[in-house]
Design a protein around this motif. Structure first.
Motif, PDB file in Angstrom:
ATOM      1  N   GLY A  89      34.588  22.276 -57.622  1.00  0.00           N
ATOM      2  CA  GLY A  89      34.175  22.884 -58.883  1.00  0.00           C
ATOM      3  C   GLY A  89      32.720  22.617 -59.217  1.00  0.00           C
ATOM      4  O   GLY A  89      31.983  23.525 -59.645  1.00  0.00           O
ATOM      5  N   LEU A  90      32.270  21.374 -59.009  1.00  0.00           N
ATOM      6  CA  LEU A  90      30.876  21.050 -59.317  1.00  0.00           C
ATOM      7  C   LEU A  90      29.911  21.767 -58.378  1.00  0.00           C
ATOM      8  O   LEU A  90      28.856  22.256 -58.812  1.00  0.00           O
ATOM      9  CB  LEU A  90      30.667  19.533 -59.240  1.00  0.00           C
ATOM     10  N   VAL A  91      30.258  21.836 -57.093  1.00  0.00           N
ATOM     11  CA  VAL A  91      29.369  22.520 -56.148  1.00  0.00           C
ATOM     12  C   VAL A  91      29.286  24.013 -56.479  1.00  0.00           C
ATOM     13  O   VAL A  91      28.217  24.622 -56.393  1.00  0.00           O
ATOM     14  CB  VAL A  91      29.826  22.289 -54.696  1.00  0.00           C
ATOM     15  N   ALA A  92      30.403  24.612 -56.864  1.00  0.00           N
ATOM     16  CA  ALA A  92      30.381  26.033 -57.238  1.00  0.00           C
ATOM     17  C   ALA A  92      29.440  26.260 -58.416  1.00  0.00           C
ATOM     18  O   ALA A  92      28.659  27.229 -58.435  1.00  0.00           O
ATOM     19  CB  ALA A  92      31.794  26.500 -57.584  1.00  0.00           C
ATOM     20  N   ARG A  93      29.471  25.374 -59.400  1.00  0.00           N
ATOM     21  CA  ARG A  93      28.585  25.500 -60.553  1.00  0.00           C
ATOM     22  C   ARG A  93      27.121  25.287 -60.151  1.00  0.00           C
ATOM     23  O   ARG A  93      26.219  25.975 -60.643  1.00  0.00           O
ATOM     24  CB  ARG A  93      28.992  24.493 -61.639  1.00  0.00           C
ATOM     25  N   MET A  94      26.886  24.334 -59.250  1.00  0.00           N
ATOM     26  CA  MET A  94      25.512  24.076 -58.806  1.00  0.00           C
ATOM     27  C   MET A  94      24.958  25.273 -58.042  1.00  0.00           C
ATOM     28  O   MET A  94      23.805  25.674 -58.249  1.00  0.00           O
ATOM     29  CB  MET A  94      25.471  22.815 -57.932  1.00  0.00           C
ATOM     30  N   LYS A  95      25.761  25.842 -57.159  1.00  0.00           N
ATOM     31  CA  LYS A  95      25.306  27.001 -56.396  1.00  0.00           C
ATOM     32  C   LYS A  95      24.978  28.168 -57.321  1.00  0.00           C
ATOM     33  O   LYS A  95      23.975  28.875 -57.118  1.00  0.00           O
ATOM     34  CB  LYS A  95      26.366  27.413 -55.383  1.00  0.00           C
ATOM     35  N   ALA A  96      25.803  28.368 -58.333  1.00  0.00           N
ATOM     36  CA  ALA A  96      25.551  29.458 -59.274  1.00  0.00           C
ATOM     37  C   ALA A  96      24.236  29.238 -60.022  1.00  0.00           C
ATOM     38  O   ALA A  96      23.481  30.180 -60.272  1.00  0.00           O
ATOM     39  CB  ALA A  96      26.710  29.567 -60.259  1.00  0.00           C
ATOM     40  N   GLU A  97      23.928  27.989 -60.347  1.00  0.00           N
ATOM     41  CA  GLU A  97      22.704  27.688 -61.075  1.00  0.00           C
ATOM     42  C   GLU A  97      21.480  27.782 -60.166  1.00  0.00           C
ATOM     43  O   GLU A  97      20.410  28.228 -60.606  1.00  0.00           O
ATOM     44  CB  GLU A  97      22.791  26.290 -61.686  1.00  0.00           C
ATOM     45  N   ILE A  98      21.607  27.374 -58.910  1.00  0.00           N
ATOM     46  CA  ILE A  98      20.487  27.479 -57.968  1.00  0.00           C
ATOM     47  C   ILE A  98      20.121  28.944 -57.753  1.00  0.00           C
ATOM     48  O   ILE A  98      18.947  29.315 -57.681  1.00  0.00           O
ATOM     49  CB  ILE A  98      20.853  26.802 -56.629  1.00  0.00           C
ATOM     50  N   GLY A  99      21.139  29.783 -57.616  1.00  0.00           N
ATOM     51  CA  GLY A  99      20.897  31.215 -57.509  1.00  0.00           C
ATOM     52  C   GLY A  99      20.469  31.702 -56.141  1.00  0.00           C
ATOM     53  O   GLY A  99      20.122  32.868 -55.969  1.00  0.00           O
TER      54      GLY A  99
END
Length: 257
Positions: free
Chosen positions: A205-215
């Motif tokens: 879950g945290l990695v998915a959120r990080m990837k979305a923020e990195i873009g």
């Protein structure tokens, strides 16, 4: 030959590295009260048992998240090896990377070392996950700059808190539950499901959120003792590199040579 010491909150890992290749490694529990003499008795005997001559060591580097341990390891290096050690992040062993965060001085040595090694080995944007006493998630951009991250309780720390603050819950080993069901039929199964699959869900879950923020596409690099266990049960990791921190120490020592 390089002697590298990676001092974590739980363990100190020593490694002998020759031309970038790890020849041997030894692990001992972290204890800031352990003296340089005690380190020497333990380490130099182990090296001799495995056929290494301490006279071949010509460089020492220490990376530590336990500041009190640095003095005693310096004593080990100077008194028994005749070498003034490099301290990761200081002087000739300065990080040499951009720390694009609000408090650069607060970044742990292990996370900076992981950043250096991961960028040296992999192109593009990276998310580095280190399974240690704490589980850390670090974002490294395509230029090698450290951009920030996440600190979460390590899985063993979480289990210790659960068992230590309840009257009847037993100590359990951290492993994949035998059944794929996430509805436990007894107390131990329910604990194992919560700890193991709960932790897999946390990192996914945290990695998915990080990837979305990195873009942008980001490769996920995992390190630390439990990385291999989790790698068997999630498709999250692109690379598992258990020696990332030691590799970072070797890179810094090479720059300072």
């Amino acid at each position: 030959m390089l002697l590298a010491a990676d001092v974590g909150n739980t363990n100190v890992v020593f490694a002998l590295i020759d031309k970038g290749e790890i020849k041997a490694r030894w692990r001992i529990a972290s204890d800031p009260r352990r003296t340089g003499d005690e380190y020497a008795v333990w380490l130099l005997q182990l090296a001799e048992f495995q056929g290494f001559d301490s006279g071949e060591i010509d460089q020492v580097i220490i990376g530590s998240v336990v500041p009190k341990a640095i003095h005693n390891l310096t004593v080990l290096s100077e008194k028994y090896l005749g070498i003034t050690p490099l301290i990761a992040g200081q002087d000739k062993a300065a990080w040499g990377i951009e720390l694009d965060i609000e408090q650069p001085s607060s970044l742990g040595a292990d996370r900076a070392l992981n950043t250096i090694a991961a960028h040296a080995k992999h192109d593009g944007d990276l998310i580095v996950i280190d399974f240690g006493t704490a589980t850390t998630f670090d974002v490294v951009d395509f230029n090698g700059a450290y951009k920030g991250g996440i600190i979460a309780p390590g899985i063993n720390l979480s289990l210790d808190a659960l068992v230590g603050n309840t009257a009847k819950l037993p100590r359990i080993a951290i492993e994949k539950p035998e059944s794929d069901s996430v509805i436990g039929r007894n107390t131990e199964d329910q604990m194992l499901i919560g700890v193991f699959w709960g932790y897999v869900s946390l990192i996914e879950g945290l990695v998915a959120r990080m990837k979305a923020e990195i873009g942008r596409p980001a490769k996920v690099v995992a390190t630390g003792g439990l990385a291999i266990l989790f790698d068997e049960h999630t498709d999250l990791f692109d690379v598992v590199d258990p020696d990332l921190t030691l590799e970072g120490l070797a890179i810094l020592a090479g720059r300072a040579a």
